[in-house]
Design an enzyme around this catalytic site. Sequence first.
Site, PDB file in Angstrom:
ATOM      1  CG  ASP A 148      -2.096   1.013   1.032  1.00  0.00           C
ATOM      2  OD1 ASP A 148      -2.692   1.411   2.066  1.00  0.00           O
ATOM      3  OD2 ASP A 148      -2.372   1.413  -0.124  1.00  0.00           O
ATOM      4  CG  ASN A 204       0.255   4.655   3.735  1.00  0.00           C
ATOM      5  OD1 ASN A 204      -0.369   5.290   4.596  1.00  0.00           O
ATOM      6  ND2 ASN A 204      -0.296   3.684   3.022  1.00  0.00           N
ATOM      7  CB  THR A 263      -4.446   3.660  -3.542  1.00  0.00           C
ATOM      8  OG1 THR A 263      -4.599   3.495  -2.131  1.00  0.00           O
ATOM      9  CG2 THR A 263      -5.068   4.959  -3.994  1.00  0.00           C
ATOM     10  CG  ASP A 279      -1.785   2.321   7.120  1.00  0.00           C
ATOM     11  OD1 ASP A 279      -2.685   3.120   6.875  1.00  0.00           O
ATOM     12  OD2 ASP A 279      -1.973   1.154   7.542  1.00  0.00           O
ATOM     13  CE  LYS A 295      -2.854   4.909   0.766  1.00  0.00           C
ATOM     14  NZ  LYS A 295      -4.303   4.627   0.599  1.00  0.00           N
TER      15      LYS A 295
HETATM   16  C1  LIG Z   1       1.449  14.148  12.598  1.00  0.00           C
HETATM   17  C2  LIG Z   1       0.627  13.052  11.954  1.00  0.00           C
HETATM   18  C3  LIG Z   1      -0.476  13.411  11.160  1.00  0.00           C
HETATM   19  C4  LIG Z   1      -1.275  12.433  10.573  1.00  0.00           C
HETATM   20  C5  LIG Z   1      -0.948  11.092  10.795  1.00  0.00           C
HETATM   21  C6  LIG Z   1       0.163  10.726  11.587  1.00  0.00           C
HETATM   22  C7  LIG Z   1       0.969  11.701  12.184  1.00  0.00           C
HETATM   23  C8  LIG Z   1       0.210   9.304  11.587  1.00  0.00           C
HETATM   24  C9  LIG Z   1       1.048   8.341  12.174  1.00  0.00           C
HETATM   25  C10 LIG Z   1       0.819   6.980  11.925  1.00  0.00           C
HETATM   26  C11 LIG Z   1      -0.253   6.555  11.101  1.00  0.00           C
HETATM   27  C12 LIG Z   1      -0.516   5.084  10.819  1.00  0.00           C
HETATM   28  C13 LIG Z   1      -1.109   7.508  10.541  1.00  0.00           C
HETATM   29  C14 LIG Z   1      -0.884   8.856  10.781  1.00  0.00           C
HETATM   30  N1  LIG Z   1      -1.554   9.945  10.323  1.00  0.00           N
HETATM   31  C15 LIG Z   1      -2.751   9.904   9.482  1.00  0.00           C
HETATM   32  C16 LIG Z   1      -2.419  10.303   8.063  1.00  0.00           C
HETATM   33  C17 LIG Z   1      -1.353   9.426   7.476  1.00  0.00           C
HETATM   34  N2  LIG Z   1      -1.244   9.584   6.036  1.00  0.00           N
HETATM   35  C18 LIG Z   1       1.857   6.264  12.640  1.00  0.00           C
HETATM   36  O1  LIG Z   1       2.041   5.056  12.663  1.00  0.00           O
HETATM   37  N3  LIG Z   1       2.655   7.155  13.287  1.00  0.00           N
HETATM   38  C19 LIG Z   1       2.195   8.427  13.032  1.00  0.00           C
HETATM   39  O2  LIG Z   1       2.695   9.439  13.474  1.00  0.00           O
END
Ligand SMILES: Cc1ccc2c(c1)c1c3c(c(C)cc1n2CCCN)C(=O)NC3=O
Length: 278
Positions: free
Chosen positions: A139, A144, A180, A161, A141
Site C-alpha cells: 500500500d 504512507n 489504491t 501503515d 503511496k
Molecule cells: C502528525 C501526523 C499526522 C497524521 C498522521 C500521523 C501523524 C500518523 C502516524 C501513523 C499513522 C498510521 C497515521 C498517521 N496519520 C494519518 C495520516 C497518514 N497519512 C503512525 O504510525 N505514526 C504516526 O505518526
Amino acid sequence: MALFKPENVEDFYEIEEVLGSGHFGQVRKVYERTSRTHWAGKFLKIRKTACSRLGLDRTSVEREVEILQILHHPNIVALKDVFESRSEVVLILELVSGGELFDFIAEKENLLECEAIEFLKQILEGLKFMHKNNIAHFDLKPENIMLSDKGSPHPNIKLIDFGLAHHFCQGEEYRSTSGTPQYIAPEMISNEPLSTAADMWSIGVITYILLSGLSPFQGETDEETLKNVIATDYQFNKHYFSMTSSMAKDFIMKLLIKNPNERMTAEECLVHPWIKPI
Ligand SMILES: Cc1ccc2c(c1)c1c3c(c(C)cc1n2CCCN)C(=O)NC3=O
C-alpha cells in the site's frame, strides 16, 4: 493467538486529537504519562463475530502487529505497545510529527532531482530491509510516506501503515486486489500471485509524481485508472518532463514494467546511476 495487553489504554495514555481516520478506525495523538512523551495511537475496531461486516478481522490485526514487531529500521515506523479491549485493539506507534511527504513537497515550488533522490534513498533503504525480511507493504503511496521533522534541512522518512502488508512464507503464493488504483501494480488488478516487486511498481509511480506533480496512470474514474495501469499506458509529458534528466526517466522506466520479474529491486534501485552516480 497473539495476546495483547488487556489493561485499559487510558490508564497509561491520554488520548488527544485525531491525526487521521480510515475504514480501520482512527489514528490519534496520545500522551504517555510516565515518560511524558507523545505517540500515535492506531485504534482498530475488531469484528465481534465472523459474520459481522463492521470492523477488522482480528487475524489481520495480528498480521500487522507481527510484521511491525519484525521491522526495526530507521525508515520504518516503530511499534511500541499493543492494547486490547472487547471490541478494539490499540497499536501504540512512533509519532511521525512532520506529516506526509507530499504535503511537504506541495509547500515547495518544485522538487529538485537531488532533493527527490535524498527522499527516495531513504524510502528504498526501508524497502530493501522489508523485502530482505520477505515482507511487502502492498500500500505504498504518498499518504504512507511521512517525515519525522519537516523543519530539519534533511528530514527523515518513515514508512507507515502496514495494514495491507504481507509476510511471505517460503514458496507461498499470495494474491490480493486491495490498494489504491493510482499506485497498485498490474498484477494486483489481475489477481495474479504477488511478490515484493509490486512495491517497486508503486515506487515508479511515486517517483514520476515527485518529479512532475502528475500521476502517470490517473484517469477520470478509478475504472479508467485501472485500465491505464493494466495497459502500462503512460508517457513523459513533454512540458512537465522537459527539464528532467534522462537518468531519472530511465529509473522510472525500469520500475513501470508490466512483468514484475523484470522490474528493478530496491537493492538495484539503490545502485542505479541516477540514485548512486558513478
Ligand atoms: C502528525 C501526523 C499526522 C497524521 C498522521 C500521523 C501523524 C500518523 C502516524 C501513523 C499513522 C498510521 C497515521 C498517521 N496519520 C494519518 C495520516 C497518514 N497519512 C503512525 O504510525 N505514526 C504516526 O505518526
